[in-house]
Design a protein around this motif. Sequence first.
Motif, PDB file in Angstrom:
ATOM      1  N   SER A 177       0.897  -1.281   0.041  1.00 35.63           N
ATOM      2  CA  SER A 177       0.002   0.007  -0.102  1.00 35.63           C
ATOM      3  C   SER A 177       0.736   1.243   0.026  1.00 35.63           C
ATOM      4  N   GLU A 182      -2.798  -2.097  -7.634  1.00 31.62           N
ATOM      5  CA  GLU A 182      -4.104  -1.639  -7.965  1.00 31.62           C
ATOM      6  C   GLU A 182      -4.800  -1.364  -6.445  1.00 31.62           C
ATOM      7  N   LYS A 240      -4.054   1.982  -4.654  1.00 30.47           N
ATOM      8  CA  LYS A 240      -4.611   3.022  -5.251  1.00 30.47           C
ATOM      9  C   LYS A 240      -5.967   3.694  -4.411  1.00 30.47           C
ATOM     10  N   LYS A 241      -6.478   2.424  -3.720  1.00 28.14           N
ATOM     11  CA  LYS A 241      -7.582   2.565  -3.017  1.00 28.14           C
ATOM     12  C   LYS A 241      -7.280   3.092  -1.530  1.00 28.14           C
ATOM     13  N   THR A 281      -4.926   5.481  -0.044  1.00 31.02           N
ATOM     14  CA  THR A 281      -3.877   6.630  -0.192  1.00 31.02           C
ATOM     15  C   THR A 281      -4.000   7.785   0.733  1.00 31.02           C
ATOM     16  N   ARG A 311       0.901  11.548  -1.658  1.00 31.18           N
ATOM     17  CA  ARG A 311       0.809  10.692  -2.751  1.00 31.18           C
ATOM     18  C   ARG A 311       1.461  11.401  -4.003  1.00 31.18           C
TER      19      ARG A 311
END
Length: 354
Positions: free
Chosen positions: A195, A221, A224-225, A227, A233
């Motif tokens: 993450s 992927e 991205k959820k 952050t 970021r």
Amino acid sequence: MENETNSRLWPTVLVDINNGFEKSQVLFVTTELQLYDLLATHPNGMTANEIASRKELNLEATERILDFVAGIKLIKKDFKSESKTAIYKNLPQIATFLQSSTPNSMVGAIMHASRIKYPLYQHLMTIIKTGNHTEAYKHAFGFDVTLENNIYKSDIYSATFLQFMHQISSITSPGVAKTFDLSSFCEICDLGGGSGALAYALASEYPDATVTVFDLAYAVEEAKKITPDDTQRQRVKFVVGDIFQDEFPPANLYTFARIIHDWEDEKVHQLLQRTFKYLKSGGAVLIAEHLLNETKTGPLETLFLNMNMMVEMSGRERTETEYRQLLEQHGFVDFQCKSVGGHGSFHTMIAKKP
């Protein structure tokens, strides 16, 4: 006669261990039901009937499980003075860990234990007899587990695992970033960084450094959820790749946080060989892991992890001496090891490439 009777009582410690799975199952179910999130929206409490109705549960079964949860002090049971109706409320000091959106939430860890660890531990005898978890995975989840075909690449389990790892890493990563002075490293790459929890902590602590996360596509992927704010970021770059097969992004500091312990010795040697190969001269590798004591009889949290590595993965926990020898075997020098303050047996180790 009294002493004889007392001596025949079962020891409390054994009774607690024997019945421990019941508490775990209740915690798993109530967390899955998002009971603590629901109670957080009703600070004055809810009746068993209200909870059963909202969650579409059997009323009598709901009352029993709520009373059990109150009995083990995860929630509080009160009574309305006028009607004597039982109402259930969150305990603030506990609920903050059991709600899904709080900063120090344990929900990911609990769901990981429920969906992955518990099914596998039901086949512990098979693992002990065979020395691997192949049959356990087959019985628990219906397929052979390999590096290419593993449970963490399925949608539900990858999300559960990465949420768990993000939550625990978010707690420890700021301490890892501060354990050693890393200001001399201008390019940092977190290998298998998931993450990005450690990467974000490093970017915050060392604003002049470029920080990259290198991990598989599914992990990137999912990251991205999960952050932080836009500023952080923007300062961390995610690169898709396989740490066992692909060329590492350039860096003068490579980091492994809770990665080395996942893999069998052959894979660990492969990772360290590749790290030494791609690392610039004068650069370093930083490893963050829980450590066993030199007799491998503790600490208890690391013994738990050592069992988990056997059951879930293919690796193991190590002592400080074993890590020192492992790194020196691959050409690294100037080994140092420090505990991460406030996090028990969790340590950060660093060694340099001459």
